[in-house]
Design an enzyme around this catalytic site. Structure first.
Site, mmCIF file in Angstrom:
data_model
loop_
_atom_site.group_PDB
_atom_site.id
_atom_site.type_symbol
_atom_site.label_atom_id
_atom_site.label_comp_id
_atom_site.label_asym_id
_atom_site.label_seq_id
_atom_site.Cartn_x
_atom_site.Cartn_y
_atom_site.Cartn_z
ATOM 1 N N GLY A 251 25.790 79.541 38.337
ATOM 2 C CA GLY A 251 26.706 78.831 37.467
ATOM 3 C C GLY A 251 28.039 79.559 37.450
ATOM 4 N N ILE A 252 28.885 79.192 36.510
ATOM 5 C CA ILE A 252 30.210 79.774 36.428
ATOM 6 C C ILE A 252 30.243 80.849 35.347
ATOM 7 C CG2 ILE A 252 31.106 78.125 34.721
ATOM 8 C CD1 ILE A 252 33.697 78.060 36.395
ATOM 9 N N GLY A 253 30.995 81.905 35.561
ATOM 10 C CA GLY A 253 31.162 82.900 34.514
ATOM 11 C C GLY A 253 30.779 84.302 34.927
ATOM 12 N N ILE A 255 28.228 86.285 34.035
ATOM 13 C CA ILE A 255 26.829 86.632 34.320
ATOM 14 C C ILE A 255 26.486 86.401 35.794
ATOM 15 C CG2 ILE A 255 24.424 86.081 33.835
ATOM 16 C CD1 ILE A 255 25.713 87.738 31.654
ATOM 17 N N GLU A 274 25.999 74.268 43.033
ATOM 18 C CA GLU A 274 26.999 73.275 42.626
ATOM 19 C C GLU A 274 28.403 73.856 42.732
ATOM 20 O OE1 GLU A 274 27.420 73.515 37.856
ATOM 21 O OE2 GLU A 274 25.406 73.148 38.626
ATOM 22 N N ILE A 349 24.416 79.565 25.568
ATOM 23 C CA ILE A 349 25.036 79.986 24.309
ATOM 24 C C ILE A 349 24.003 80.652 23.405
ATOM 25 C CG2 ILE A 349 26.147 79.122 22.204
ATOM 26 C CD1 ILE A 349 27.510 77.001 24.030
ATOM 27 N N GLY A 372 25.194 71.377 35.973
ATOM 28 C CA GLY A 372 24.070 71.345 36.897
ATOM 29 C C GLY A 372 22.919 72.259 36.511
ATOM 30 N N LYS A 399 30.032 88.465 21.048
ATOM 31 C CA LYS A 399 31.049 89.505 20.938
ATOM 32 C C LYS A 399 31.195 90.000 19.501
ATOM 33 C CE LYS A 399 33.673 87.948 24.963
ATOM 34 N NZ LYS A 399 34.958 87.402 25.468
#
Length: 474
Positions: A251-253, A255, A274, A349, A372, A399
């Protein structure tokens, strides 16, 4: 009926574009480039001239991610003011840049409708000035191909036409290919900075109605320094869950980036995802990614969109090692599961003690979308070789120090990955394997990877919820 005859029937049933009576012939999913239309060329115009076709009550699709055509968006918004247009629906996955159509001054002119929510749409959605559609990324093309949603005008970015007249959708093929198949009128921002990519994003200029030259710098997602918690998560996943020869989805980010940063010593990794970013380029340069073991499109990185830095875009340009594909293909679970050792790495989240994963909202506030995640979580779980690993990875706290492993999800939170879909959950404190475990066993394992400061509280909350103490798997 043969596939060829079915193709002819479906192509024959396509509507003609509103402004020009010509069939595009670009309506079926196919990996081949579209054919040129004889005796048809696009009109080269200024952005201001091109967007004048947009009228009140229409639906406009906008190319997203790194390929967001900001120049055309600005022209569209200026046209909205000049022409006093009203009630134009603007459809897109997440777009980069300011997202002017979401600003309050355009409320009566444009209403954004996100198929995946980006940062420039969240406030407008929160205030009721914009919409969002919950949908799996893999199924967005169905909206256009089955004419559930029809597009009047599409604003896209393309690479300059080659000597044969072919352009490329560059960094973002995703659902854009299906949107322009459906669109009555296509306006293309021709940008020499957009990588020319191989795969499903090839479009001949004869299918474009208006072309606008504008060499905007591509949107970049700068790398950020990883926290010590993220580094630890990357190590745990890389050392314990990613095998040599695995097919990766990220995925994005931060991690996924943290995991990729730890895979330099792995061998014969493949990518079917994806999206991807700079971390994949680094692994290609180290020889860790070869795609040699993949069953689907062996020897190629397969993705539907990419966001990163100029290093990534230079890597993608004219590179036959990379195929940018329609998201209906990349995110199809029946396709994903055929690759070896599918390892899907996504974040979220929060997760409750039974394994429910919230990834699209913070309470009632929509934050992103389904994307995705479930496409690949399920694809990995159904791996034909029985070696797939569906992974949800996240820091144990926010955070602000609040636990992300909770007794119950916040009121109004959406469940993206259900408790039946979840297998691995990873924090900086360890790996919890939940598949096949009871509710109290899940609670036990999740509490064991929660931040130590919150474990006692979570044990009490688990007892209140389950009416028994969490217990380890026997």
């Amino acid at each position: 009926m043969s596939l060829r005859n079915l193709s002819r029937v479906l192509q024959g049933s396509c509507r003609r574009p509103l402004w020009k009576s010509v069939e595009r012939g670009y309506y079926l999913y196919s990996p081949e480039p579209i054919h040129p239309l004889p005796d048809r060329t696009p009109d080269w115009k200024t952005a201001e001239e091109a967007v004048q076709v947009i009228q009140s009550g229409q639906r406009v699709f906008i190319h997203g991610a790194a390929a967001t055509p900001v120049h055309l968006i600005q022209a569209m918004c200026d046209h909205g003011k000049r022409a006093d247009i009203r009630d134009v629906e603007v459809m897109h996955i997440h777009t980069e840049g300011p997202g002017l159509y979401n600003e309050p001054e355009y409320d009566d002119m444009f209403r954004s409708n996100s198929l995946f929510v980006g940062g420039n749409s969240r406030q407008a959605i929160r205030e009721g000035r914009a919409d969002a559609i919950p949908i799996f990324l893999s199924e967005i093309p169905r909206l256009f191909r089955q004419r559930i949603i029809n597009i009047d005008v599409a604003l896209v970015s393309v690479s300059p036409p080659d000597k044969h007249g072919f352009c490329s959708l560059g960094t973002s093929v995703d659902c854009t290919r299906s949107a322009i198949q459906n669109a009555k009128y296509i306006i293309a921002q021709v940008n020499k900075n957009l990588p020319r990519t191989f795969g499903d994003g090839i479009i001949h200029q004869s299918h474009v109605d208006a072309m606008v030259e504008c060499d905007d710098t591509l949107h970049e997602m700068k790398r950020v320094e990883l926290s010590k918690e993220e580094v630890m998560i990357g190590k745990l996943v890389a050392e314990n869950l990613v095998e040599d020869g695995a097919t990766l989805q990220m995925g994005i980010g931060s991690i996924p980036d943290a995991v990729l940063a730890q895979l330099g010593n792995h061998r014969d990794l493949g990518v079917h995802s994806e999206m991807f970013s700079d971390g994949v380029v680094d692994l290609c340069e180290k020889g860790a990614i070869t795609n040699n073991n993949k069953t689907i499109m062996t020897g190629k990185i397969v993705s539907s969109f990419a966001v990163g830095t100029k290093k990534l875009y230079n890597f993608m340009h004219n590179n036959p090692f990379v195929d940018m594909c329609d998201v209906a293909f990349t995110n199809n679970t029946a396709v994903i599961c055929q690759n070896p050792k599918v390892t899907a790495i996504n974040s979220c989240i929060e997760v409750d003690l039974t394994g429910q994963i919230c990834a699209d909202s913070i309470g009632t506030r929509i934050y992103s979308g389904f994307g995705g995640q479930i496409d690949f979580i399920r694809g990995a779980a159904l791996g034909l070789d029985g070696k797939g690993k569906p992974i949800i990875a996240m820091p144990s706290t926010t955070k602000r120090g609040e636990t992300k492993i909770v007794s119950t999800l916040q009121r109004g939170s959406g469940v993206v990955t259900t408790r039946a879909h979840v297998h691995y959950v990873v924090t900086e404190h360890g790996i919890a394997y939940l598949f096949g475990k009871t509710l109290r066993e899940r609670a036990y394992d999740l509490i064991s990877i929660a931040h130590p400061d919150h474990r006692e509280m979570l044990e009490k909350q688990a007892f209140e919820r389950l009416k028994c103490m969490p217990a380890p798997f026997k």
